[in-house]
Motif scaffolding. Structure first.
Motif, mmCIF file in Angstrom:
data_model
loop_
_atom_site.group_PDB
_atom_site.id
_atom_site.type_symbol
_atom_site.label_atom_id
_atom_site.label_comp_id
_atom_site.label_asym_id
_atom_site.label_seq_id
_atom_site.Cartn_x
_atom_site.Cartn_y
_atom_site.Cartn_z
ATOM 1 N N ALA A 72 0.980 -1.322 0.020
ATOM 2 C CA ALA A 72 0.010 -0.074 0.081
ATOM 3 C C ALA A 72 0.829 1.349 -0.033
ATOM 4 O O ALA A 72 2.053 1.342 0.443
ATOM 5 N N ALA A 73 0.373 2.326 -0.512
ATOM 6 C CA ALA A 73 0.897 3.639 -0.645
ATOM 7 C C ALA A 73 1.442 4.191 0.551
ATOM 8 O O ALA A 73 2.551 4.666 0.704
ATOM 9 N N ASP A 74 0.866 3.832 1.744
ATOM 10 C CA ASP A 74 1.232 4.399 3.042
ATOM 11 C C ASP A 74 2.059 3.537 3.876
ATOM 12 O O ASP A 74 2.305 3.567 5.120
ATOM 13 N N LYS A 80 5.351 1.880 5.276
ATOM 14 C CA LYS A 80 6.537 2.443 5.719
ATOM 15 C C LYS A 80 7.593 1.595 5.415
ATOM 16 O O LYS A 80 7.561 0.323 6.076
ATOM 17 N N ASP A 121 8.519 -0.930 -0.080
ATOM 18 C CA ASP A 121 7.229 -1.549 -0.515
ATOM 19 C C ASP A 121 6.996 -2.525 -1.400
ATOM 20 O O ASP A 121 6.252 -2.925 -1.984
#
Length: 457
Positions: A153-155, A157, A160
């Motif tokens: 997911a883009a968020d 941390k 990715d």
């Protein structure tokens, strides 16, 4: 009183993935079928066709490369699982997944660098203070990070990348060594086989989704054990076949081996089996092996065979006999696999070769290694491979050397938080090269002749 239900070999958690990709999936397509497709269509799997098994691909179209070897291992692994499902009381009820065993086998060499074990040795020497390099660890890194299939997911941390995003049970099936490779080690310390610290979190999730808390048990799934056996069976048999086709070995030359060669093989075999093996034991095994392909009406099978095939040329022309020998050896080995069931954790049951088969496989491995892979004709191109890998790595690790890498690799390099991470990114790039690509990259570093700046790296 109702009979106690046996624990299942697979659960829903086994087929979960690191990233839930969402969306509808075809109801007829099983998760492991999707895994299999992702492997076959991946760039890392394709590149195995350009990586040496024993003999460089340019020498002959006959010789195996890492891709054809992996296909053979997959077939043998499937054969082992198929037989166990038929003959073993437990697995005849709780079937081993044949496609899962095949998929694990297809992946088993995907982490190998160019130029075989010499390329691996070069990268490990260069990465000694940054986590080392090991083929099995690189396999896990490729399927969980490097392959360009799925992102988190883009968020999210951190890194990715989710690699091929395979099921946990398949990733467990390629986890051969359950330990973290040390970040640094002294020069006199040998390579530790395991997984890199960068994938430690992935390994923790693999375990929690498959076996759960297994206490002090070693974590190696039965599918992994089957894959490992299939690999041993394949290269012990087919390296011999390739060596005979190449004219490096004949039955006569093997049975007339020098005492020093037999002693080396006996010593290595003794160390692996942890029991005493003599040169006479080696010859006895080979006498038995070569008797398999002698015509049935021969009065003295061994003598007839040795007399008939006195030269490597005669054997090289007899593809039928080589095929008959390889087929018989593989068939016997598959039929020699036994299982030690773990009733509490069936997935961690042990598959192994019986004593006779293991002796034969180990002798074939060690003899081919000492007589062929250590021969000067094979070692010369291998030595060049070491130098090619070392030169490329050092050039990329030099000041602004990273600019020679592709754009996406550069971005990862720039975002690395320390030197060890930067070296790992360089290592990933070099390890992913085929033999030919590495040779061409090396030539472009050291010569301008015949190379165009318009051809991308």
């Amino acid at each position: 009183m109702a009979a106690r239900k046996r624990p299942s070999l697979y659960s829903e958690n086994d087929w979960k993935r690191e990233v839930d990709e969402g969306g509808d999936t075809d109801p007829w397509r099983l998760p492991v079928g999707r895994d299999y497709g992702r492997i076959v269509h991946s760039a890392s799997f394709r590149r195995l066709q350009g990586k040496t098994q024993v003999f460089p691909g340019h020498e002959s179209d006959f010789f195996r490369n890492r891709l054809t070897h992996s296909l053979e291992v997959a077939q043998i692994a499937s054969g082992i699982a198929e037989r166990l499902n038929h003959v073993d009381p437990y697995f005849s009820e709780k079937k081993l997944d044949l496609r899962l065993c095949e998929a694990a086998a297809l992946l088993h060499d995907i982490g190998h660098p160019p130029f075989g074990h010499n390329g691996e040795r070069a990268l490990d020497d260069l990465m000694r203070d940054a986590g080392g390099f090991e083929g099995n660890a690189q396999t896990l890194r490729i399927i969980s990070r490097l392959e360009k299939k799925v992102r988190r997911a883009a968020d999210f941390k951190g890194d990715d990348r989710a690699g091929l995003n395979l099921t946990y049970r398949l990733m467990a099936a390629v986890l051969k060594y359950d330990r973290v490779i040390p970040a640094r080690r002294a020069k006199n310390k040998k390579l530790v086989k395991g997984y890199y610290e960068s994938e430690a979190d992935v390994v923790r999730r693999i375990k929690s989704h498959t076996a759960g808390n297994v206490g002090g048990r070693a974590f190696k799934t039965i599918e992994c054990a089957i894959m490992d056996l299939a690999d041993d069976i394949a290269y012990s048999t087919y390296d011999l076949e390739d060596s005979m086709k190449a004219g490096f070995l004949t039955p006569a030359s093997i049975l007339a081996s020098r005492e020093d060669l037999l002693s080396k093989v006996a010593k290595k075999t003794s160390e692996e089996l942890e029991r005493s093996i003599t040169p006479d034991d080696i010859l006895e095994v080979f006498s038995d092996i070569f008797a398999v392909i002698v015509p049935e009406d021969s009065e003295n099978s061994l003598l007839s065979f040795v007399e008939t095939f006195q030269t490597s040329q005669e054997l090289s022309e007899s593809g039928y006999l080589r095929t008959k020998l390889s087929s018989a050896l593989v068939h016997e080995a598959i039929n020699s696999v036994e299982v030690e069931l773990d009733p509490k954790y069936p997935m961690l049951s042990k598959a192994y070769l019986n004593d006779r088969a293991r002796l034969r496989v180990e002798i074939l491995k060690q003899y081919t290694f000492e007589s062929t892979i250590y021969s000067s004709r094979v070692k010369l191109p291998e030595f060049r491979g070491y130098e090619v890998v070392k030169s490329i790595f050092e050039a990329l690790a030099s000041e602004r050397g990273f600019l020679m890498m592709p754009d996406d690799v550069r971005e990862h390099y720039r975002s690395a938080s320390n030197k060890a991470q930067q070296l790992r990114i360089i290592c990933d790039f070099v390890a992913g090269m085929t033999d030919r690509y590495a040779t061409e990259f090396f030539d472009r570093l050291h010569s301008n002749a015949g190379h165009s700046m318009f051809k991308p790296v």
